[in-house]
Write a protein that holds these residues in place. Structure first.
Motif, PDB file in Angstrom:
ATOM      1  N   ALA A   1     -12.009  56.865  20.438  1.00 59.42           N
ATOM      2  CA  ALA A   1     -11.029  55.777  20.383  1.00 59.42           C
ATOM      3  C   ALA A   1     -10.535  55.357  21.760  1.00 59.42           C
ATOM      4  N   VAL A   2     -10.506  56.289  22.706  1.00 64.07           N
ATOM      5  CA  VAL A   2      -9.990  55.980  24.042  1.00 64.07           C
ATOM      6  C   VAL A   2     -10.805  54.869  24.708  1.00 64.07           C
ATOM      7  N   ASN A   3     -12.080  54.760  24.355  1.00 64.04           N
ATOM      8  CA  ASN A   3     -12.934  53.735  24.961  1.00 64.04           C
ATOM      9  C   ASN A   3     -13.067  52.469  24.123  1.00 64.04           C
ATOM     10  N   TRP A   4     -12.307  52.360  23.036  1.00 65.28           N
ATOM     11  CA  TRP A   4     -12.380  51.151  22.222  1.00 65.28           C
ATOM     12  C   TRP A   4     -12.085  49.867  23.002  1.00 65.28           C
ATOM     13  N   PRO A   5     -11.155  49.889  23.974  1.00 66.82           N
ATOM     14  CA  PRO A   5     -10.908  48.635  24.711  1.00 66.82           C
ATOM     15  C   PRO A   5     -12.144  48.069  25.401  1.00 66.82           C
ATOM     16  N   LEU A   6     -13.135  48.903  25.665  1.00 65.20           N
ATOM     17  CA  LEU A   6     -14.374  48.405  26.264  1.00 65.20           C
ATOM     18  C   LEU A   6     -15.211  47.603  25.268  1.00 65.20           C
ATOM     19  N   HIS A   7     -15.064  47.912  23.990  1.00 62.73           N
ATOM     20  CA  HIS A   7     -15.968  47.365  22.993  1.00 62.73           C
ATOM     21  C   HIS A   7     -15.326  46.379  22.031  1.00 62.73           C
ATOM     22  N   PHE A   8     -14.008  46.413  21.866  1.00 66.98           N
ATOM     23  CA  PHE A   8     -13.335  45.541  20.915  1.00 66.98           C
ATOM     24  C   PHE A   8     -12.393  44.614  21.666  1.00 66.98           C
ATOM     25  N   ALA A   9     -12.622  43.326  21.561  1.00 65.46           N
ATOM     26  CA  ALA A   9     -11.826  42.354  22.316  1.00 65.46           C
ATOM     27  C   ALA A   9     -10.323  42.488  22.088  1.00 65.46           C
ATOM     28  N   PRO A  10      -9.831  42.703  20.848  1.00 65.74           N
ATOM     29  CA  PRO A  10      -8.375  42.775  20.663  1.00 65.74           C
ATOM     30  C   PRO A  10      -7.737  44.052  21.209  1.00 65.74           C
ATOM     31  N   SER A  11      -8.518  45.106  21.423  1.00 63.97           N
ATOM     32  CA  SER A  11      -7.972  46.399  21.836  1.00 63.97           C
ATOM     33  C   SER A  11      -7.699  46.396  23.340  1.00 63.97           C
ATOM     34  N   ILE A  12      -6.461  46.729  23.725  1.00 64.53           N
ATOM     35  CA  ILE A  12      -6.053  46.698  25.130  1.00 64.53           C
ATOM     36  C   ILE A  12      -6.073  48.094  25.752  1.00 64.53           C
ATOM     37  N   HIS A  13      -5.426  49.056  25.121  1.00 64.14           N
ATOM     38  CA  HIS A  13      -5.387  50.406  25.677  1.00 64.14           C
ATOM     39  C   HIS A  13      -5.110  51.404  24.561  1.00 64.14           C
ATOM     40  N   VAL A  14      -5.778  52.555  24.635  1.00 65.61           N
ATOM     41  CA  VAL A  14      -5.542  53.654  23.702  1.00 65.61           C
ATOM     42  C   VAL A  14      -5.246  54.896  24.531  1.00 65.61           C
TER      43      VAL A  14
ATOM     44  N   THR B   1      -1.540  53.150  20.677  1.00 62.75           N
ATOM     45  CA  THR B   1      -2.463  52.028  20.789  1.00 62.75           C
ATOM     46  C   THR B   1      -1.718  50.742  21.092  1.00 62.75           C
ATOM     47  N   TRP B   2      -2.283  49.957  22.003  1.00 55.15           N
ATOM     48  CA  TRP B   2      -1.830  48.593  22.258  1.00 55.15           C
ATOM     49  C   TRP B   2      -2.980  47.672  21.892  1.00 55.15           C
ATOM     50  N   CYS B   3      -2.707  46.669  21.057  1.00 48.80           N
ATOM     51  CA  CYS B   3      -3.797  45.869  20.509  1.00 48.80           C
ATOM     52  C   CYS B   3      -3.264  44.511  20.049  1.00 48.80           C
TER      53      CYS B   3
ATOM     54  N   LEU C   1     -19.885  37.367  34.272  1.00 46.58           N
ATOM     55  CA  LEU C   1     -20.857  38.449  34.338  1.00 46.58           C
ATOM     56  C   LEU C   1     -20.399  39.703  33.593  1.00 46.58           C
ATOM     57  N   LEU C   2     -19.120  39.727  33.191  1.00 44.74           N
ATOM     58  CA  LEU C   2     -18.564  40.916  32.547  1.00 44.74           C
ATOM     59  C   LEU C   2     -18.200  40.637  31.098  1.00 44.74           C
ATOM     60  N   GLU C   3     -18.625  41.544  30.244  1.00 41.89           N
ATOM     61  CA  GLU C   3     -18.232  41.478  28.841  1.00 41.89           C
ATOM     62  C   GLU C   3     -16.855  42.099  28.648  1.00 41.89           C
ATOM     63  N   ALA C   4     -16.550  43.114  29.457  1.00 39.06           N
ATOM     64  CA  ALA C   4     -15.243  43.768  29.395  1.00 39.06           C
ATOM     65  C   ALA C   4     -14.950  44.419  30.741  1.00 39.06           C
ATOM     66  N   HIS C   5     -13.659  44.526  31.056  1.00 39.72           N
ATOM     67  CA  HIS C   5     -13.233  45.176  32.294  1.00 39.72           C
ATOM     68  C   HIS C   5     -11.895  45.854  32.040  1.00 39.72           C
TER      69      HIS C   5
END
Length: 317
Positions: free
Chosen positions: A29-42, A56-58, A242-246
């Motif tokens: 779950a800690v890495n969800w912000p990399l893969h899910f657009a609405p997820s900000i930080h876990v 979770t912040w989302c 060039l980035l899908e997520a950062h």
């Protein structure tokens, strides 16, 4: 007298990836912000190997929300049970299970079952809760499917690196510079504009314009600030092409001679944009080097200014 309205739902999706791969993504779950657009930080608050407590912040239906939850991880059954401890208002309860069933060596079925309740029964609250939970569930499953089906490429698409600098000054001054990112255009050459708001203490929304060798880039970010730990974590909600997520983190760690300031970056490359951004013959390896160099260069400039800010203030005392 308050009325509590409850509802439940089930979503399923077929995934062209091994069940073990899908489960690993759910468990991480800690890495969800990399893969899910609405997820900000876990933020993982507790973990004993089976049970974990998360903050979770989302974004839910366009609103930035935060909650704490417990999860029970069962890797044998490939099943995760979850229950929110402090749900985001107007929800009064939310929980359920996520499970993965193998359908073959490289295919599986992902199922989400959840229930929720809303106290008060106000029509707008109920409508929002139904829309938010349904939309969030569908986005999560679609995101898991999309990531899992690229499982053989993930190691090449994800890039993590750090830059750090030592500062002969107090942590408070360094953190102050990082926290006041709205002031960066006055001191940091490549930052030409920064608009920062903080409607909820410790949660910042920022739009920043930077000057690069390829022109001007504008990014939107959400930053979660932990002043007592002297950390700031962030996610770009509108990243460069060039980035899908950062995602990233600024941390300030004291030592006997001052503090070490570390900036960590994790990005997911958008492979389909490489040719348009770097040329028709550019490879993924070249894109990784380009992103590493560009982000690292800007990061080192920011760290140098944080160092100058703190050490100059100390000399004036």
């Amino acid at each position: 007298m308050s009325v509590e309205l409850a509802d439940k739902a089930t979503h399923k999706v077929h995934v062209s990836a091994p069940a073990g791969v899908v489960y690993a993504l759910i468990a991480d779950a800690v890495n969800w912000p990399l893969h899910f657009a609405p997820s900000i930080h876990v933020e993982r608050l507790e973990f004993d190997g089976e049970r974990e407590r998360l903050r979770t912040w989302c974004f839910l239906d366009g609103r930035l929300k935060s909650w704490t939850s417990w999860r029970h991880l069962d890797p044998v059954k490939r099943r995760v049970e979850f229950r929110q401890e402090l749900p985001a208002a107007p929800l009064s309860a939310l929980g359920g299970t996520v499970s993965v069933t193998p359908l073959g060596p490289h295919t599986s079925e992902l199922e989400l079952l959840y229930d929720f309740s809303v106290t008060g029964g106000l029509p707008d609250d109920v409508a929002w809760a139904e829309r938010a939970t349904d939309g969030h569930g569908r986005i999560q499953l679609a995101g898991l499917k999309a990531v899992a089906e690229r499982w053989t490429r993930l190691d090449e698409l994800i890039l993590t690196f750090e830059e750090s600098v030592h500062v002969n000054g107090p942590a408070e001054l360094v953190y102050d510079f990082l926290y006041r990112a709205g002031d960066w255009p006055q001191t940091v050459p490549h930052v030409t504009r920064a608009h920062l708001t903080e409607d909820v203490p410790g949660v910042q929304r920022m739009t920043m314009e930077t000057l690069t060798e390829y022109g001007t880039h504008t990014t939107d970010s959400v930053r979660i600030c932990f002043p007592h730990a002297e950390r700031i974590v962030y996610k770009q909600t509108a990243a460069p092409t060039l980035l899908e997520a950062h995602t990233g983190e600024w941390s300030v760690v004291p030592d006997e001679r001052g503090v070490t300031v570390t900036a960590q970056h994790t990005v997911v490359l958008r492979e389909e944009s490489i040719a348009a951004e770097l040329g028709a013959h550019a490879s993924l390896a070249q894109a990784r080097r380009h992103v590493r160099e560009a982000l690292g260069r800007d990061c080192r400039v920011l760290l140098a200014h944080a160092k100058q800010h703190a050490e100059s203030a100390v000399r004036m005392l």
